[in-house]
Structures are given as structure tokens and as C-alpha cells.
Design a protein around this motif. Structure first.
Motif, mmCIF file in Angstrom:
data_model
loop_
_atom_site.group_PDB
_atom_site.id
_atom_site.type_symbol
_atom_site.label_atom_id
_atom_site.label_comp_id
_atom_site.label_asym_id
_atom_site.label_seq_id
_atom_site.Cartn_x
_atom_site.Cartn_y
_atom_site.Cartn_z
ATOM 1 N N ALA A 125 0.834 -1.205 0.000
ATOM 2 C CA ALA A 125 0.000 0.000 0.000
ATOM 3 C C ALA A 125 0.870 1.257 0.000
ATOM 4 C CB ALA A 125 -0.925 -0.016 1.209
ATOM 5 N N PHE A 126 1.943 1.221 0.778
ATOM 6 C CA PHE A 126 2.856 2.366 0.834
ATOM 7 C C PHE A 126 3.464 2.648 -0.539
ATOM 8 C CE2 PHE A 126 7.098 4.139 1.245
ATOM 9 C CZ PHE A 126 6.900 5.219 2.094
ATOM 10 N N LEU A 127 3.969 1.612 -1.189
ATOM 11 C CA LEU A 127 4.600 1.791 -2.497
ATOM 12 C C LEU A 127 3.589 2.228 -3.546
ATOM 13 C CD1 LEU A 127 7.017 -1.288 -2.516
ATOM 14 C CD2 LEU A 127 7.615 1.139 -2.207
ATOM 15 N N ALA A 128 2.365 1.749 -3.441
ATOM 16 C CA ALA A 128 1.328 2.163 -4.388
ATOM 17 C C ALA A 128 1.018 3.646 -4.210
ATOM 18 C CB ALA A 128 0.074 1.317 -4.193
ATOM 19 N N ALA A 129 0.880 4.089 -2.962
ATOM 20 C CA ALA A 129 0.619 5.507 -2.699
ATOM 21 C C ALA A 129 1.780 6.375 -3.180
ATOM 22 C CB ALA A 129 0.371 5.718 -1.207
ATOM 23 N N TRP A 130 2.999 5.891 -2.931
ATOM 24 C CA TRP A 130 4.188 6.629 -3.380
ATOM 25 C C TRP A 130 4.204 6.757 -4.898
ATOM 26 C CZ3 TRP A 130 7.966 4.628 -6.605
ATOM 27 C CH2 TRP A 130 9.049 5.470 -6.849
ATOM 28 N N ALA A 131 3.943 5.657 -5.603
ATOM 29 C CA ALA A 131 4.014 5.659 -7.065
ATOM 30 C C ALA A 131 2.951 6.572 -7.675
ATOM 31 C CB ALA A 131 3.853 4.238 -7.605
ATOM 32 N N VAL A 132 1.738 6.514 -7.152
ATOM 33 C CA VAL A 132 0.662 7.362 -7.681
ATOM 34 C C VAL A 132 0.993 8.832 -7.466
ATOM 35 C CG1 VAL A 132 -1.744 8.036 -7.355
ATOM 36 C CG2 VAL A 132 -1.138 5.619 -7.458
ATOM 37 N N HIS A 133 1.512 9.147 -6.281
ATOM 38 C CA HIS A 133 1.864 10.548 -6.031
ATOM 39 C C HIS A 133 3.040 10.997 -6.878
ATOM 40 C CE1 HIS A 133 4.143 13.770 -3.964
ATOM 41 N NE2 HIS A 133 2.960 14.342 -4.072
ATOM 42 N N PHE A 134 4.013 10.121 -7.097
ATOM 43 C CA PHE A 134 5.160 10.503 -7.919
ATOM 44 C C PHE A 134 4.711 10.898 -9.323
ATOM 45 C CE2 PHE A 134 8.613 9.662 -10.887
ATOM 46 C CZ PHE A 134 9.655 10.356 -10.301
ATOM 47 N N LEU A 135 3.796 10.145 -9.893
ATOM 48 C CA LEU A 135 3.278 10.476 -11.222
ATOM 49 C C LEU A 135 2.570 11.830 -11.205
ATOM 50 C CD1 LEU A 135 1.897 7.001 -12.351
ATOM 51 C CD2 LEU A 135 3.996 8.125 -13.118
ATOM 52 N N ALA A 136 1.826 12.094 -10.136
ATOM 53 C CA ALA A 136 1.141 13.380 -10.024
ATOM 54 C C ALA A 136 2.142 14.520 -9.862
ATOM 55 C CB ALA A 136 0.168 13.352 -8.845
ATOM 56 N N ALA A 137 3.180 14.306 -9.049
ATOM 57 C CA ALA A 137 4.183 15.349 -8.819
ATOM 58 C C ALA A 137 4.965 15.664 -10.088
ATOM 59 C CB ALA A 137 5.138 14.920 -7.709
ATOM 60 N N PHE A 164 -5.190 13.938 -2.874
ATOM 61 C CA PHE A 164 -4.676 13.227 -1.719
ATOM 62 C C PHE A 164 -5.784 12.482 -0.987
ATOM 63 C CE2 PHE A 164 -0.995 16.196 -1.992
ATOM 64 C CZ PHE A 164 -0.008 15.232 -2.053
ATOM 65 N N GLY A 165 -6.982 13.074 -0.975
ATOM 66 C CA GLY A 165 -8.100 12.378 -0.360
ATOM 67 C C GLY A 165 -8.381 11.059 -1.048
ATOM 68 N N ALA A 166 -8.343 11.075 -2.374
ATOM 69 C CA ALA A 166 -8.588 9.842 -3.132
ATOM 70 C C ALA A 166 -7.481 8.826 -2.879
ATOM 71 C CB ALA A 166 -8.693 10.163 -4.620
ATOM 72 N N VAL A 167 -6.222 9.291 -2.869
ATOM 73 C CA VAL A 167 -5.097 8.381 -2.641
ATOM 74 C C VAL A 167 -5.175 7.782 -1.238
ATOM 75 C CG1 VAL A 167 -2.594 8.238 -2.367
ATOM 76 C CG2 VAL A 167 -3.570 9.488 -4.289
ATOM 77 N N PHE A 168 -5.417 8.625 -0.245
ATOM 78 C CA PHE A 168 -5.426 8.139 1.121
ATOM 79 C C PHE A 168 -6.602 7.210 1.387
ATOM 80 C CE2 PHE A 168 -2.616 11.310 3.627
ATOM 81 C CZ PHE A 168 -1.591 11.070 2.736
ATOM 82 N N VAL A 169 -7.747 7.555 0.794
ATOM 83 C CA VAL A 169 -8.902 6.674 0.962
ATOM 84 C C VAL A 169 -8.596 5.296 0.394
ATOM 85 C CG1 VAL A 169 -11.255 6.224 0.150
ATOM 86 C CG2 VAL A 169 -10.659 8.474 1.047
ATOM 87 N N GLY A 170 -7.873 5.263 -0.718
ATOM 88 C CA GLY A 170 -7.585 3.989 -1.356
ATOM 89 C C GLY A 170 -6.430 3.217 -0.759
ATOM 90 N N PHE A 171 -5.430 3.911 -0.202
ATOM 91 C CA PHE A 171 -4.203 3.227 0.195
ATOM 92 C C PHE A 171 -3.853 3.337 1.681
ATOM 93 C CE2 PHE A 171 -3.501 4.389 -4.313
ATOM 94 C CZ PHE A 171 -3.399 3.106 -4.833
ATOM 95 N N VAL A 172 -4.372 4.334 2.348
ATOM 96 C CA VAL A 172 -3.987 4.561 3.753
ATOM 97 C C VAL A 172 -5.197 4.314 4.644
ATOM 98 C CG1 VAL A 172 -2.961 6.164 5.396
ATOM 99 C CG2 VAL A 172 -2.331 6.291 2.977
ATOM 100 N N PRO A 173 -5.200 3.232 5.372
ATOM 101 C CA PRO A 173 -6.357 2.930 6.218
ATOM 102 C C PRO A 173 -6.427 3.857 7.427
ATOM 103 C CG PRO A 173 -4.617 1.341 6.598
ATOM 104 C CD PRO A 173 -4.165 2.198 5.444
#
Length: 204
Positions: free
Chosen positions: A5-17, A131-140
Motif C-alpha cells: 500500500a505504501f509503495l502504491a501511494a508513493w508511485a501514484v503521487h510521484f506520477l502526479a508530482a 490526496f483524499g482519493a489516494v489516502f482513501v484507497g491506500f492509507v487505512p
């Protein structure tokens, strides 16, 4: 929270950044007008702003925006207006020679550069939605503090890395000579793009 989950959140944010946006454009112009060091400080501000939106989303700001659409509308209008103000300053001073300043960030004032990075990031309230979408999906919920701290560090590193790369590209001597030669057109193009982004943020 798991490593997956951590790596998925990191990867999605990296693409956005890494995708073009107001912060990237302001970083590019700061690099070409004031040099690499000032642009790096601005990138620090961008990274801190991203961490703010990430924590705000985790703490429920995105839920609040959904519950109170009028509040989100106010944020969007204010953010769009700020970006339009930056665009106006670029357009108004487009025909002036390089003087070592760039819309409020002085080359000898790291805090001013950090503040410009922060405010540019704050001007994009849609980051809260992302970030809300990312956290809802990856950060419990009730994620341990150490995991949250690691995620904030990863978000900051993503933003810093992407914007530092942009700063390096646009602060080279070749870039600066080209900018000095075509400053008026480049500033008006940058200003126009940032202005359109500001209008889009305010209107959508």
C-alpha cells in the motif's frame, strides 16, 4: 498499512508530482530567472505544501469539502485568483530585463522562495481532492504514526525531486541565455498558461 500500500501511494503521487502544473511552471521560471539555488528553496516550499494537503486529506479535509461544497468553492476561487495574480505579474513585467527577482521570491532570501512554493501549492485546492482519493484507497484509518511519517517524507521527496530536476534544467547557462533572448515571449507564455490553470481551478 502494508509495504504494498505504501509503495502504491508513493508511485501514484510521484506520477502526479511529475505532471505539469502551477508549481512546476513557477519552479521553471524561478530557475531560469534566479538560478538553481533559489529554485531549490522554492521546491522545498512546494514539498511542504504537498505534505500539508496530504495531512489535511488524511484528517478529513476532503470529507469536509464534500460536505460543504461552498467552502471548497471559496478555496477554488481564492486559489485560482492567486495563480491569476502570478500570471498577471509575469505578463506585466515580461518586457523588463532579468533583475534577479521573480514574483516575490528574492534570490538572497530562501524564506521568500519557500513561501512562494507554499502559496503556489496552497493555491491548488484540487490537491486536497487528489490526496483524499489516494489516502482513501491506500492509507487505512488509524495508520501508525511511523507509517504516516514515512509517507509524508516520501511525498516531500517526490515533490522535491521532481521540482529540483525542473530547476536544474531551467537554470543551466543555455536555458538562461535562451530565456534572456526571448524573455518577453516566454514570460507571456508562462503567464498565460498559469492564468489558464488558475481560471480552470476556479471554474471547475
Amino acid at each position: 498499512m502494508t509495504w504494498a500500500a505504501f509503495l502504491a501511494a508513493w508511485a501514484v503521487h510521484f506520477l502526479a508530482a511529475a505532471s505539469p502544473g502551477p508549481a512546476v511552471l513557477v519552479t521553471a521560471r524561478t530557475g531560469v530567472t534566479q538560478g538553481f539555488r533559489t529554485a531549490v528553496w522554492l521546491a522545498v516550499g512546494v514539498g511542504l505544501g504537498a505534505c500539508f494537503w496530504a495531512m489535511a486529506a488524511y484528517l478529513g479535509l476532503s470529507v469536509l469539502f464534500k460536505a460543504l461544497p461552498s467552502l471548497f468553492l471559496v478555496f477554488k476561487i481564492a486559489g485560482g485568483a492567486f495563480l491569476c495574480w502570478i500570471a498577471f505579474q509575469m505578463w506585466r513585467h515580461a518586457d523588463q530585463p532579468i533583475d534577479g527577482t521573480a514574483d516575490g521570491a528574492q534570490s538572497d532570501n530562501p524564506l521568500a522562495a519557500i513561501w512562494l512554493g507554499l502559496t503556489t501549492q496552497f493555491a491548488n485546492p484540487k490537491a486536497a481532492v487528489f490526496f483524499g482519493a489516494v489516502f482513501v484507497g491506500f492509507v487505512p484509518p488509524h495508520t501508525p504514526v511511523l507509517w504516516l511519517a514515512a509517507l509524508m517524507l516520501a511525498i516531500f521527496a517526490n515533490e522535491l525531486f521532481c521540482n529540483v530536476v525542473v530547476a536544474r534544467i531551467f537554470s543551466t547557462e543555455v536555458s538562461r541565455r535562451g530565456y534572456a533572448r526571448y524573455k518577453t515571449g516566454i514570460d507571456r507564455a508562462f503567464g498565460g498558461i498559469i492564468g489558464l490553470l488558475g481560471l480552470k481551478i476556479a471554474a471547475t
